[in-house]
Scaffold this motif. Structure first.
Motif, PDB file in Angstrom:
ATOM      1  N   GLY A 169       0.767  -1.237   0.000  1.00  0.00           N
ATOM      2  CA  GLY A 169       0.000   0.000   0.000  1.00  0.00           C
ATOM      3  C   GLY A 169       0.796   1.284   0.000  1.00  0.00           C
ATOM      4  N   PHE A 170       2.116   1.218  -0.092  1.00  0.00           N
ATOM      5  CA  PHE A 170       2.904   2.443  -0.170  1.00  0.00           C
ATOM      6  C   PHE A 170       2.713   3.121  -1.524  1.00  0.00           C
ATOM      7  CE2 PHE A 170       5.073   0.419   3.351  1.00  0.00           C
ATOM      8  CZ  PHE A 170       5.476   1.482   4.147  1.00  0.00           C
ATOM      9  N   LEU A 171       2.524   2.319  -2.557  1.00  0.00           N
ATOM     10  CA  LEU A 171       2.300   2.821  -3.906  1.00  0.00           C
ATOM     11  C   LEU A 171       0.999   2.233  -4.440  1.00  0.00           C
ATOM     12  CD1 LEU A 171       5.868   2.271  -5.445  1.00  0.00           C
ATOM     13  CD2 LEU A 171       4.953   4.391  -4.476  1.00  0.00           C
ATOM     14  N   PRO A 172       0.183   3.040  -5.138  1.00  0.00           N
ATOM     15  CA  PRO A 172      -1.029   2.482  -5.739  1.00  0.00           C
ATOM     16  C   PRO A 172      -0.701   1.462  -6.829  1.00  0.00           C
ATOM     17  CG  PRO A 172      -1.159   4.875  -5.599  1.00  0.00           C
ATOM     18  CD  PRO A 172       0.257   4.498  -5.301  1.00  0.00           C
ATOM     19  N   ASP A 173       0.402   1.692  -7.524  1.00  0.00           N
ATOM     20  CA  ASP A 173       0.815   0.825  -8.631  1.00  0.00           C
ATOM     21  C   ASP A 173       2.227   1.246  -9.022  1.00  0.00           C
ATOM     22  OD1 ASP A 173       0.714  -1.101 -10.532  1.00  0.00           O
ATOM     23  OD2 ASP A 173      -0.678  -0.078 -11.878  1.00  0.00           O
ATOM     24  N   ASP A 174       2.870   0.429  -9.861  1.00  0.00           N
ATOM     25  CA  ASP A 174       4.190   0.822 -10.365  1.00  0.00           C
ATOM     26  C   ASP A 174       4.117   1.180 -11.847  1.00  0.00           C
ATOM     27  OD1 ASP A 174       3.732  -1.693 -11.340  1.00  0.00           O
ATOM     28  OD2 ASP A 174       5.671  -2.527 -10.778  1.00  0.00           O
ATOM     29  N   SER A 175       2.926   1.536 -12.317  1.00  0.00           N
ATOM     30  CA  SER A 175       2.738   1.964 -13.699  1.00  0.00           C
ATOM     31  C   SER A 175       3.328   3.363 -13.886  1.00  0.00           C
ATOM     32  CB  SER A 175       1.251   1.966 -14.041  1.00  0.00           C
ATOM     33  OG  SER A 175       0.565   2.917 -13.247  1.00  0.00           O
ATOM     34  N   PRO A 176       3.504   3.810 -15.136  1.00  0.00           N
ATOM     35  CA  PRO A 176       4.106   5.133 -15.379  1.00  0.00           C
ATOM     36  C   PRO A 176       3.339   6.291 -14.739  1.00  0.00           C
ATOM     37  CG  PRO A 176       4.156   3.819 -17.374  1.00  0.00           C
ATOM     38  CD  PRO A 176       3.355   3.031 -16.382  1.00  0.00           C
ATOM     39  N   ALA A 177       2.082   6.088 -14.422  1.00  0.00           N
ATOM     40  CA  ALA A 177       1.312   7.150 -13.777  1.00  0.00           C
ATOM     41  C   ALA A 177       1.834   7.440 -12.367  1.00  0.00           C
ATOM     42  CB  ALA A 177      -0.164   6.773 -13.724  1.00  0.00           C
ATOM     43  N   TYR A 178       2.495   6.456 -11.760  1.00  0.00           N
ATOM     44  CA  TYR A 178       2.977   6.601 -10.385  1.00  0.00           C
ATOM     45  C   TYR A 178       4.504   6.546 -10.280  1.00  0.00           C
ATOM     46  CZ  TYR A 178      -1.929   5.741  -9.465  1.00  0.00           C
ATOM     47  OH  TYR A 178      -3.304   5.823  -9.457  1.00  0.00           O
ATOM     48  N   VAL A 179       5.141   5.773 -11.153  1.00  0.00           N
ATOM     49  CA  VAL A 179       6.600   5.654 -11.141  1.00  0.00           C
ATOM     50  C   VAL A 179       7.127   6.080 -12.510  1.00  0.00           C
ATOM     51  CG1 VAL A 179       8.564   4.101 -10.905  1.00  0.00           C
ATOM     52  CG2 VAL A 179       6.558   3.795  -9.440  1.00  0.00           C
ATOM     53  N   ALA A 180       7.780   7.241 -12.539  1.00  0.00           N
ATOM     54  CA  ALA A 180       8.307   7.733 -13.809  1.00  0.00           C
ATOM     55  C   ALA A 180       9.404   6.807 -14.320  1.00  0.00           C
ATOM     56  CB  ALA A 180       8.839   9.157 -13.633  1.00  0.00           C
ATOM     57  N   HIS A 181      10.376   6.530 -13.448  1.00  0.00           N
ATOM     58  CA  HIS A 181      11.437   5.592 -13.808  1.00  0.00           C
ATOM     59  C   HIS A 181      12.326   5.341 -12.604  1.00  0.00           C
ATOM     60  CE1 HIS A 181      14.409   8.846 -13.962  1.00  0.00           C
ATOM     61  NE2 HIS A 181      13.568   9.532 -14.705  1.00  0.00           N
ATOM     62  N   PRO A 182      13.015   4.211 -12.596  1.00  0.00           N
ATOM     63  CA  PRO A 182      14.004   3.953 -11.541  1.00  0.00           C
ATOM     64  C   PRO A 182      15.313   4.653 -11.868  1.00  0.00           C
ATOM     65  CG  PRO A 182      13.885   2.077 -13.004  1.00  0.00           C
ATOM     66  CD  PRO A 182      12.846   3.061 -13.490  1.00  0.00           C
ATOM     67  N   LEU A 183      16.070   4.924 -10.837  1.00  0.00           N
ATOM     68  CA  LEU A 183      17.376   5.559 -11.013  1.00  0.00           C
ATOM     69  C   LEU A 183      18.380   4.758 -10.188  1.00  0.00           C
ATOM     70  CD1 LEU A 183      18.570   8.042 -12.459  1.00  0.00           C
ATOM     71  CD2 LEU A 183      18.316   9.297 -10.322  1.00  0.00           C
ATOM     72  N   PRO A 184      18.959   3.695 -10.778  1.00  0.00           N
ATOM     73  CA  PRO A 184      19.833   2.801 -10.011  1.00  0.00           C
ATOM     74  C   PRO A 184      21.279   3.286  -9.950  1.00  0.00           C
ATOM     75  CG  PRO A 184      19.529   1.924 -12.210  1.00  0.00           C
ATOM     76  CD  PRO A 184      18.707   3.186 -12.138  1.00  0.00           C
ATOM     77  N   TYR A 185      21.920   2.933  -8.847  1.00  0.00           N
ATOM     78  CA  TYR A 185      23.349   3.210  -8.673  1.00  0.00           C
ATOM     79  C   TYR A 185      23.909   2.173  -7.701  1.00  0.00           C
ATOM     80  CZ  TYR A 185      27.730   5.353  -7.233  1.00  0.00           C
ATOM     81  OH  TYR A 185      29.047   5.568  -6.950  1.00  0.00           O
ATOM     82  N   THR A 186      25.149   1.778  -7.921  1.00  0.00           N
ATOM     83  CA  THR A 186      25.773   0.807  -7.027  1.00  0.00           C
ATOM     84  C   THR A 186      27.258   1.096  -6.869  1.00  0.00           C
ATOM     85  OG1 THR A 186      26.108  -1.556  -6.595  1.00  0.00           O
ATOM     86  CG2 THR A 186      26.274  -0.839  -8.884  1.00  0.00           C
ATOM     87  N   SER A 187      27.790   0.747  -5.716  1.00  0.00           N
ATOM     88  CA  SER A 187      29.222   0.859  -5.461  1.00  0.00           C
ATOM     89  C   SER A 187      29.579  -0.069  -4.311  1.00  0.00           C
ATOM     90  CB  SER A 187      29.612   2.301  -5.115  1.00  0.00           C
ATOM     91  OG  SER A 187      29.045   2.678  -3.868  1.00  0.00           O
TER      92      SER A 187
END
Length: 221
Positions: A169-187
């Motif tokens: 319930g933190f997000l209604p959905d992970d569709s583009p209407a709610y999540v524009a895009h992920p921004l990954p990074y690792t080190s």
């Protein structure tokens, strides 16, 4: 011309009949022949594949959420979630394991996020009242392992985590209407773990330049 009867010839041979009689007596005193049964060696136990071993290691590490933190900044609308000690698994590993094993990892993440929801109920409810969409989802993975995932693998590995936020319930959905895009990074780092940051954006395409969107929407048909 009458054909000779070979059977009659044998029957009239006393020596032949004597041998038959002795053979019958010997056979009568012996137990019936039992075919010899050879024990089949048991098949050696199949060793789990490297992908399965890796998945179990990651799943075990992700079961401990005692140090997890969640914070919401109402002014900026940013929700930050920290998962100390969390591990991610590469997309190649996920593709090599059975669906049931992959599902067990997703269940582990669901339970971990569910604990945050109940233990940090006030933060969860404030986020629910104030959340603004769409979001850029920052996914920062610090690893203490020798093999470092590439950024694309980090984004793919975080998919079960984002699904857990949707399911809880933190997000209604992970569709583009709610999540524009992920921004990954690792080190690499001495204190491994995963940080997920949900940051509101005013544009549906998030941090992608407007000029890039214009080019993409102007391609010849």
């Amino acid at each position: 011309m009458r054909k000779a009867n070979h059977r009659s010839a044998f029957a009239s041979d006393p020596k032949f009949m004597e041998r038959i009689s002795k053979q019958l007596k010997r056979d009568a005193g012996q137990p019936p022949h039992q075919p010899e049964v050879t024990a089949q060696p048991s098949a050696p136990e199949k060793k789990p594949s490297k992908a399965t071993q890796r998945l179990k290691k990651v799943q075990h590490a992700n079961m401990d959420g005692r140090l997890d933190l969640i914070a919401f900044d109402a002014a900026s609308g940013v929700l930050t979630v920290c998962f100390p000690g969390a591990k991610l698994v590469s997309l190649n590993t996920m593709l090599r394991v059975h669906d049931a094993k992959a599902t067990s990892l997703k269940t582990t993440w669901f339970k971990r996020v569910e604990c945050l929801r109940y233990l940090q109920k006030d933060v969860f409810e404030e986020w629910g009242r104030s959340a603004r969409f769409p979001l850029v989802v920052e996914e920062v993975y610090i690893s203490g392992e020798a093999n470092l995932l590439d950024t694309e693998s980090v984004a793919a590995a975080c998919k079960p985590v984002i699904d857990a936020f949707v399911s809880n319930g933190f997000l209604p959905d992970d569709s583009p209407a709610y999540v524009a895009h992920p921004l990954p990074y690792t080190s690499r780092g001495t204190a491994p773990g995963l940080v997920i940051c949900f940051r509101p954006t005013v544009r549906a395409w998030g941090l992608i330049e407007d000029s890039t969107i214009q080019v993409a929407t102007s391609l010849p048909g």
